[in-house]
Each structure stands twice: as C-alpha cells, then as structure tokens.
Design an enzyme around this catalytic site. Structure first.
Site, PDB file in Angstrom:
ATOM      1  N   ARG A  31      -6.648   3.857 -14.972  1.00 36.19           N
ATOM      2  CA  ARG A  31      -6.542   4.567 -13.692  1.00 36.19           C
ATOM      3  C   ARG A  31      -7.147   5.977 -13.708  1.00 36.19           C
ATOM      4  O   ARG A  31      -7.854   6.342 -12.770  1.00 36.19           O
ATOM      5  CB  ARG A  31      -5.092   4.604 -13.206  1.00 36.19           C
ATOM      6  CG  ARG A  31      -4.506   3.205 -12.946  1.00 36.19           C
ATOM      7  CD  ARG A  31      -3.170   3.250 -12.226  1.00 36.19           C
ATOM      8  NE  ARG A  31      -3.294   3.761 -10.888  1.00 36.19           N
ATOM      9  CZ  ARG A  31      -3.015   4.984 -10.498  1.00 36.19           C
ATOM     10  NH1 ARG A  31      -2.505   5.842 -11.358  1.00 36.19           N
ATOM     11  NH2 ARG A  31      -3.204   5.373  -9.261  1.00 36.19           N
TER      12      ARG A  31
ATOM     13  N   CYS B 172     -15.419   5.115 -27.059  1.00 39.56           N
ATOM     14  CA  CYS B 172     -16.694   5.814 -27.029  1.00 39.56           C
ATOM     15  C   CYS B 172     -17.213   5.937 -25.602  1.00 39.56           C
ATOM     16  O   CYS B 172     -18.219   5.318 -25.228  1.00 39.56           O
ATOM     17  CB  CYS B 172     -17.700   5.078 -27.899  1.00 39.56           C
ATOM     18  SG  CYS B 172     -17.038   4.808 -29.548  1.00 39.56           S
ATOM     19  N   GLU B 173     -16.504   6.667 -24.779  1.00 37.98           N
ATOM     20  CA  GLU B 173     -16.896   6.955 -23.403  1.00 37.98           C
ATOM     21  C   GLU B 173     -16.325   8.327 -23.076  1.00 37.98           C
ATOM     22  O   GLU B 173     -15.148   8.589 -23.362  1.00 37.98           O
ATOM     23  CB  GLU B 173     -16.248   5.968 -22.407  1.00 37.98           C
ATOM     24  CG  GLU B 173     -16.557   4.524 -22.608  1.00 37.98           C
ATOM     25  CD  GLU B 173     -17.835   4.057 -21.908  1.00 37.98           C
ATOM     26  OE1 GLU B 173     -18.374   4.823 -21.083  1.00 37.98           O
ATOM     27  OE2 GLU B 173     -18.265   2.943 -22.212  1.00 37.98           O
TER      28      GLU B 173
ATOM     29  N   TYR C 287      -0.689  -1.374 -12.009  1.00 34.54           N
ATOM     30  CA  TYR C 287      -2.125  -1.297 -12.313  1.00 34.54           C
ATOM     31  C   TYR C 287      -2.353  -0.627 -13.667  1.00 34.54           C
ATOM     32  O   TYR C 287      -3.316   0.107 -13.865  1.00 34.54           O
ATOM     33  CB  TYR C 287      -2.889  -0.581 -11.175  1.00 34.54           C
ATOM     34  CG  TYR C 287      -2.575  -1.210  -9.833  1.00 34.54           C
ATOM     35  CD1 TYR C 287      -3.132  -2.438  -9.508  1.00 34.54           C
ATOM     36  CD2 TYR C 287      -1.682  -0.623  -8.938  1.00 34.54           C
ATOM     37  CE1 TYR C 287      -2.813  -3.060  -8.308  1.00 34.54           C
ATOM     38  CE2 TYR C 287      -1.364  -1.232  -7.742  1.00 34.54           C
ATOM     39  CZ  TYR C 287      -1.934  -2.451  -7.431  1.00 34.54           C
ATOM     40  OH  TYR C 287      -1.606  -3.066  -6.250  1.00 34.54           O
TER      41      TYR C 287
ATOM     42  N   GLY D 115       0.755  -1.243   0.000  1.00 35.10           N
ATOM     43  CA  GLY D 115       0.000   0.000   0.000  1.00 35.10           C
ATOM     44  C   GLY D 115       0.781   1.286   0.000  1.00 35.10           C
ATOM     45  O   GLY D 115       0.190   2.362  -0.105  1.00 35.10           O
TER      46      GLY D 115
ATOM     47  N   GLY E 266       3.373  -3.564  -4.039  1.00 37.05           N
ATOM     48  CA  GLY E 266       3.159  -3.686  -5.477  1.00 37.05           C
ATOM     49  C   GLY E 266       3.581  -2.402  -6.155  1.00 37.05           C
ATOM     50  O   GLY E 266       4.661  -2.288  -6.732  1.00 37.05           O
ATOM     51  N   ARG E 267       2.730  -1.395  -5.999  1.00 35.23           N
ATOM     52  CA  ARG E 267       2.932  -0.112  -6.673  1.00 35.23           C
ATOM     53  C   ARG E 267       4.324   0.488  -6.433  1.00 35.23           C
ATOM     54  O   ARG E 267       4.959   0.977  -7.363  1.00 35.23           O
ATOM     55  CB  ARG E 267       1.867   0.862  -6.172  1.00 35.23           C
ATOM     56  CG  ARG E 267       1.802   2.166  -6.939  1.00 35.23           C
ATOM     57  CD  ARG E 267       0.871   3.151  -6.220  1.00 35.23           C
ATOM     58  NE  ARG E 267      -0.393   2.547  -5.831  1.00 35.23           N
ATOM     59  CZ  ARG E 267      -1.493   2.558  -6.590  1.00 35.23           C
ATOM     60  NH1 ARG E 267      -1.472   3.161  -7.749  1.00 35.23           N
ATOM     61  NH2 ARG E 267      -2.603   1.975  -6.172  1.00 35.23           N
TER      62      ARG E 267
ATOM     63  N   GLU F 258       3.828  -6.893   1.398  1.00 37.96           N
ATOM     64  CA  GLU F 258       3.248  -7.193   0.078  1.00 37.96           C
ATOM     65  C   GLU F 258       3.212  -5.954  -0.805  1.00 37.96           C
ATOM     66  O   GLU F 258       2.145  -5.530  -1.247  1.00 37.96           O
ATOM     67  CB  GLU F 258       1.806  -7.709   0.258  1.00 37.96           C
ATOM     68  CG  GLU F 258       1.644  -8.859   1.221  1.00 37.96           C
ATOM     69  CD  GLU F 258       0.176  -9.142   1.568  1.00 37.96           C
ATOM     70  OE1 GLU F 258      -0.681  -8.262   1.353  1.00 37.96           O
ATOM     71  OE2 GLU F 258      -0.104 -10.246   2.056  1.00 37.96           O
TER      72      GLU F 258
HETATM   73  C1  LIG Z   1      -3.279  -4.954  -3.933  1.00 42.84           C
HETATM   74  C2  LIG Z   1      -2.735  -5.570  -2.704  1.00 42.84           C
HETATM   75  C3  LIG Z   1      -1.420  -5.307  -2.294  1.00 42.84           C
HETATM   76  C4  LIG Z   1      -0.504  -4.352  -3.005  1.00 42.84           C
HETATM   77  O1  LIG Z   1      -0.878  -3.028  -2.860  1.00 42.84           O
HETATM   78  P1  LIG Z   1       0.064  -1.853  -3.408  1.00 42.84           P
HETATM   79  O2  LIG Z   1      -0.688  -0.642  -3.105  1.00 42.84           O
HETATM   80  O3  LIG Z   1       0.269  -2.066  -4.852  1.00 42.84           O
HETATM   81  O4  LIG Z   1       1.352  -1.937  -2.641  1.00 42.84           O
HETATM   82  C5  LIG Z   1      -0.950  -6.001  -1.190  1.00 42.84           C
HETATM   83  N1  LIG Z   1      -1.735  -6.861  -0.505  1.00 42.84           N
HETATM   84  C6  LIG Z   1      -3.005  -7.117  -0.865  1.00 42.84           C
HETATM   85  C7  LIG Z   1      -3.805  -8.088  -0.086  1.00 42.84           C
HETATM   86  C8  LIG Z   1      -3.544  -6.483  -1.964  1.00 42.84           C
HETATM   87  O5  LIG Z   1      -4.814  -6.734  -2.314  1.00 42.84           O
END
Ligand SMILES: *Cc1c(COP(=O)(O)O)cnc(C)c1O
Length: 423
Positions: free
Chosen positions: A317, A348-349, A377, A239, A280-281, A278
């Site tokens: 996004r 077309c949106e 994403y 997150g 991601g971004r 965890e």
């Molecule tokens: C989407 C997600 C993440 C990653 O979130 P980021 O904002 O990309 O770091 C981690 N854990 C869970 C359970 C998620 O659904």
C-alpha cells in the site's frame, strides 16, 4: 476502535503481547484481532438495523479462511471478484445465497461455477458480460440472477487508483446506457433481473459522494420500476474509509455512514428493496497489523534508514497508493529518544518503503515494529517478488492465538515450476 493497545510498555493484541507472537512465529507476520473484527462487523450491521439488509464482506480486502469464517458465522455474506474468491468463500462456509459476484472481467468457467453454486447475484459490468452470462446460463440450464452495476459518475474524492465511479473508470455501465442494458437483460431468456448495484471507490472519507451516487441510482431504479423491471435489492457497494493516522483525515463513523446511506436510500421506499452493502476495509483494516523486525540502521548524510524484514511484497500500500500507516514499537523503551527515519524493506526497488520521514522511537537491530491498520489489502496483495516467501498470518482471541496461515518456505516458492527435460 481496535484491540492493539499498550499495557505498560508492551504492545498487545487483545491479551497477547506481540512479542510472544514474534518469538513463536517469527517475522514478518500479520496479526489479526478477532474481537476487533467482530466489533467492527457488529457496529456496521447495527448502522443498518432499521432496514432489511445483507452485508457482503469484500473478500479481496482479507481472504484468509479463518477471517472469512469469523465473519460468516456472524451472518455476513461475501462480495467476490473471482472464481478463486468464490472457492474461498464456499470453503469458509458462506451461504451461497449471500454471495454477490462483482468485477469487470468474469470468465466463462467462473460464471459457470457461480451459477452451479447458486449465488445471490452477478453484479454485471457491461452488456458484453450480460450476453456471456446468458450464454453460460443456457448451457448450465438455469436462469442467472443479475444486478447491473451502474456507474453514477460521481467523484469519490479518494486516491485515483481506488476511485471507480467516474465515467473514465473501467467499472460499471453509465446511467444513460443502463436503461437499454436493463431492457436487454429482460429480453435475454436465461437472465433474471434481481437488482441494481453501484460501488464508487475505496477509502472514502466523506458521506456526500455515497449520497450523490445513491440518489442517481435511486432515480434510475424508480424509472425501471415504472417500466416493470422486477428489482429485489439495491447494492450500494463498499468503500467507507478508516482512520490510518492518529490525527488528520477523519472518515465518517459506521454509524454516520449508515445514517447517510439509510437517508439516501429513502427514495427507494415503496420499492421494498433489500439493502446490500459490500464493506471490506472498514471491517478488517484496523483489525490487523504487520509485525516486522529491524535488521539494520543506516545513516547517510541526509537520511536515516531503518531497514526492516518486511517489504513491499508483504504490504504494497505505501508504494502503490502512497498510503500512510502508523508504525509503533512492540516495546516502548524508557529514555530512548525519537528520530526521523525512512522505514524500508530489503527489496531492490526505491519504492520499497513502509514509511518516509517518520518520527518514531529510535529502534535497535532486533526490535519489532508494528505497522498498524494493515488488516485490509495487506496480505491479500502480497506477492513473492524477490523470491520472498509470504508472511505468516495469526489470529488472536483473548489470551490465545493461532497461526491461520503458516509462513511460506522455499519449497512453496517453486511449487508448480518445472525444468523441461530438453533443457
Ligand atoms: C473492493 C470492492 C469493495 C470493497 O471496498 P472497501 O473499500 O474495502 O470497502 C466493494 N465492492 C466492490 C465491487 C469492490 O471492488
């Protein structure tokens, strides 16, 4: 920090001019920088150096096999949310013992595949899911490793669509219900309790919500330990946000975040838990851009439109989260002035825009624009809406690049479709 910089007037990814990629691969195309990806992972990893930890990259942020391989070879694990992501992670060579399986709606077949693959743990989001995992584990003949995802009821102060840690969200089990759920988990014959988990949202720009969440989870972990629940890891989710704008919102650096998490998990000291996270971004967001070509300029009485060949099916996004992406010309031109324009796709949106009322160098038809910070994403949320083949993906390292996903063609669009004989 990322490796998309101008050299002279040309925008480069590492040592490759983006122009060269569009000439050979066309547009729209996602371009990722390996050096940026590796740097981000390294910085994040370093932030937790003081603790025993495992970084499970959130596959849904960017799931191309080459991107995954690049991270797995640095020691990353995977946070998956579907059977398809499990398949991808394993195909890319992830150690199954480094895979955690999150998500509110796991199907029996997905649970079975994960059990057979011997993943690290399921992050369980409801009591009903716990029973389902117990039942499937009995069938497979194994004990299922689980952590319960606790919903700590903190406000992540982010976009409501990517806020997950509030009572009103569909995610996790409330702190109040978690105690009973852990008791149930320990009674179930085919469940083995391994950890405790939370994830409160995405694109967080402050450390305080993380801290609050972990404090609540820590208090619960202590209670559970006193009851004799055998916890081996605490998963603090992902997150952490990234800067999408050159100025303005400034999310904490991975170092600050790491510090905040390490401080927050101090209450866990004495429990000897492995720290799982965890992200991601924060790993991949600024490691990718979307290249798109200008098709037409159109001026109305009150608006300028720059119509480009990428659309919301390529990058949703802006339409979905009202998110901001910086947009830069692949070639800066001497003497060309700026103007204020909407940058829109062919779909077309009315919601099909990449930017609104944006001041950029006035482009000509044929010019290439780079939509920055599109690595997370971006492609993973792409669709075929309007029967648009999905974009190509390219990975750059130094002065070379490879296509890591070819552009889809029309045959791809209809693959699997059939007109019945009776029609
Ligand atoms: C989407 C997600 C993440 C990653 O979130 P980021 O904002 O990309 O770091 C981690 N854990 C869970 C359970 C998620 O659904």
């Amino acid at each position: 920090m990322h490796h998309f910089q101008y050299k002279g007037d040309e925008l480069f990814c590492e040592d490759v001019p983006l122009r060269k990629i569009t000439e050979q691969v066309g547009t729209p195309t996602y371009v990722y920088s390996l050096a940026t990806l590796e740097r981000h992972f390294g910085v994040f990893d370093q932030a937790f150096a003081k603790r025993r930890h495992l970084i499970c990259f959130s596959v849904k942020a960017s799931s191309n096999l080459a991107i995954l391989r690049a991270l797995f070879r640095l020691g990353a694990g995977a946070d998956i949310v579907s059977g398809g992501e499990l398949y991808r992670a394993l195909r890319a060579g992830c150690d199954p013992k480094k895979i955690v399986f999150s998500g509110v709606g796991k199907r029996d077949d997905e649970i079975e595949h994960a059990l057979e693959s011997e993943i690290l743990a399921f992050n369980v989001e409801s009591v009903a899911e716990l029973s389902a995992i117990d039942r499937v584990a009995a069938k497979v003949g194994v004990a299922a490793p689980v952590a319960l995802r606790v919903n700590p009821d903190v406000d992540a102060e982010t976009h409501p669509y990517i806020s997950t840690g509030l009572k009103k969200n569909k995610f996790g089990i409330s702190v109040a219900d978690a105690r009973e759920a852990y008791r149930l988990a320990r009674r179930l014959p085919n469940i083995e309790v391994k950890g405790i988990d939370c994830h409160i949202g995405s694109q967080l720009t402050k450390t305080s919500p993380f801290r609050d969440a972990i404090r609540r989870v820590a208090a619960l972990a202590h209670e559970l330990r006193r009851e004799g629940v055998p916890l081996a890891f605490v998963d603090v989710g992902g997150g952490l946000g990234i800067p999408y704008q050159e100025e303005g919102e400034e999310p904490p650096s991975p170092h600050e975040y790491g510090q905040a998490i390490c401080d927050a998990v101090e209450p866990f000291d004495g429990l000897d838990l492995t720290l799982v996270c965890e992200p991601g971004r924060v790993i991949v967001g600024n490691a990718g851009v979307l290249l798109t070509k200008v098709l037409y300029l159109k001026q109305s009485e009150i608006k300028n439109f720059t119509i480009v060949d990428a659309a919301l099916n390529d990058l949703i996004r802006p339409a979905f989260y009202q998110s901001y992406h910086s947009i830069k010309p692949a070639l800066r031109r001497e003497g060309v002035g700026k103007w204020v324009t909407d940058i829109v796709g062919p779909i077309c949106e009315t919601g099909d825009f990449l930017a609104r009322d944006r001041e950029i160098q006035k482009a000509d038809a044929g010019d290439v624009l780079a939509v920055m910070s599109a690595g997370a994403y971006g492609f993973t949320m792409a669709s075929n809406y309007n029967s648009r083949p999905r974009a190509a993906e390219v990975l750059v390292t130094g002065d070379t690049f490879s296509v890591i996903r070819r552009r889809e063609d029309y045959e791809d669009l209809v693959r699997g479709e059939e007109i019945p004989a009776w029609l």
